[in-house]
Enzyme design. Sequence first.
Site, PDB file in Angstrom:
ATOM      1  N   HIS A 439      27.719  60.596  67.836  1.00 34.15           N
ATOM      2  CA  HIS A 439      28.404  59.491  67.149  1.00 34.15           C
ATOM      3  C   HIS A 439      28.420  59.714  65.629  1.00 34.15           C
ATOM      4  O   HIS A 439      29.469  59.643  64.987  1.00 34.15           O
ATOM      5  CB  HIS A 439      27.695  58.168  67.484  1.00 34.15           C
ATOM      6  N   GLU A 440      27.252  60.000  65.078  1.00 33.57           N
ATOM      7  CA  GLU A 440      27.172  60.175  63.623  1.00 33.57           C
ATOM      8  C   GLU A 440      27.891  61.445  63.168  1.00 33.57           C
ATOM      9  O   GLU A 440      28.482  61.476  62.089  1.00 33.57           O
ATOM     10  CB  GLU A 440      25.703  60.182  63.157  1.00 33.57           C
ATOM     11  N   HIS A 443      31.539  60.589  62.690  1.00 37.16           N
ATOM     12  CA  HIS A 443      31.789  60.017  61.354  1.00 37.16           C
ATOM     13  C   HIS A 443      31.809  61.133  60.304  1.00 37.16           C
ATOM     14  O   HIS A 443      32.660  61.168  59.418  1.00 37.16           O
ATOM     15  CB  HIS A 443      30.674  59.030  60.976  1.00 37.16           C
TER      16      HIS A 443
END
Length: 648
Positions: A439-440, A443
């Site tokens: 997820h990170e 980003h």
Amino acid sequence: MFPEFHSDNLLQKESTILKKMESNKEFIQSLLKKSPISFQNFLKPYQRIQTELGDLVTEVSHINSVKNNDESQTIYSRLLPKLSEYFTDLGQNEEIYAALLNIQKNDQSLNEEQSKVLENEIRDFQLSGVGLNPSTKEELKNIRIQLSDLTNQFSQNVLNATNAFALFLNEEDVKGIPESDKVSAKQEDGTYKFTLHFPSYIAYMTYGENRKIRKELYDAYCTRAPENGALIEKILNLRDKEAKLLGFETYAHLSLATKVANTPEEVITFLDHLAEKAKPIAEKEYAEIKTFAKKMGETQIEPWDLTYYAEKLKKESFSYDEEIYRPFLEKETVIQGTFQFLEQLLGVRFQEVKTNVWEPSVLCYDLVVEGETRSRLYLDLEVRSEKKGGAWMHNWKPHFQDESGKTELPIAFVVASFPKATATQPSLLRPSDVVTLFHELGHALHHLLSKVNEAFVSGVNGVEWDAVEFPSQFLENFVYEPKVLQLFAKHYQTKEPIPNSYIETMVKAKNFMSAMGVVRQIEFAKFDMLVHKEKPTEAKVQEILNQVRKEIAVLVPPSYNKFQNSFTHIFAGGYAAGYYSYKWAELLSANAFYSFVDKGVFDLEHASHFRKTVLEKGGSANAMNLFRDFYGKDPDIQALLRLNGIAA
């Protein structure tokens, strides 16, 4: 090519920031004297100086997050009010606003990126009340002060009510509660304390065998802060006034001014369509839980029974325990396998570099695409006492070109709190940790792959609130793909690959009773949008919630359930008329994800198209337009249902 990150000299950094704020103010005054004023001689240098200030502040806030101590806290706390004052004054500056309007009217040379910067800046100045007459501006300021006070009060009331309640239970009453939760609850006198704080509350509601206690906890939880009912009425009334002063029909319209969705009606149509598809499946899931509860002797299932029986059914349906996965998810192997996956998926190569870091365990990589070094990533993944908990991506520098034509390359940090290696065992991750990492990194890639030349819309800058999670959700979905797990899920001792049966169980567990979860999110989101479309009284707020529950919920709660009085996301957080954003971004990510899966996951031509149309474009255009450039059409709700395991 890249500056080094230095974590020392905090006092010097503070001094540099204070000087930078002053020099920026003077520099802006000199820019305002340019004639004729243009994007090139005003907004280019304006973006550069604000970005330079942002980069300096990021250094201090980052250190405060990863090497937190008294000095970092003191300096960061000292800087915050000064920065707030600086940006407030800037947002109210009529001269800058006039210069922006002048550029919009007279500068015919703007490209798409520059037009987006100008459009965003003018919008944000207008939303801060610039251009209004002095008395209206004063009224707006007073409304915002009142709202700040009321929303803070709302939040404080929820916290006070949560803190005021506790149940002290004996050994007999905590049957079924996992050992780790019992350890957290155990008191010196041998009793067990359960509260309305979520980890404690959900532990009992999920595992506590005593039905009477579950009901007591449920009743206390859903009737917290009754005084907030009157505050909701005041908050909604003031928000409506604020919207109308700024020229918007309702607060819902004002909220959507900075988002992808265009109108409240568009959002409601999306939510209703999703509910229409998900509710029949949620009803089947609910019937399954009721049948299972009956088998266990419970004839009438109530809201305080739902989580308890759902957990029992999940255990019976398939045995899923995150702990059994950990030996297959050793941190170093996971990182290397993730990089291998990203190279295969997106053609992005990670090249380790030795540079100055704030902690020996921090790793640094340059991102190389098609032989070109594009950006730099720092990974700080292990838990430490002086590091804040949780996980996040922090962008340090964006990709942009300054007024002299010099290109700056982007840099980002990915921070997590994964288990630390010990003398006898390496750092072993849970599947949820791997989801967090993906997820990170989603980003980070959105920021680091940017090729936008305007700092204010480069990478994650300027991306709409309801689309900023699109790349991160897109990437995290791959964790459940067998082809991806097989790249790095290997036993840390035997090097045996993870069994397929484990992967199948993991996917099933992810989607267990997911339709009920989806309708619950829709219920919250639709209620949020509807109350912000009008300024209802306290009684009318309840009527709206009752109506939404009647339409959407599969288990309608008792009439005394006043969930709205503790809905801090929308009445004390940033989600007012924006709670739908979770599902909206997931809609985009699900469609993009399946476009890869349906091509066998790895397809470099498709990946290159995704990189160029979405990841490299940052916030330089409306996120929905960028999505259409990639996908060729609007997103389809079927992909979102498929992702949640509820496709018909």
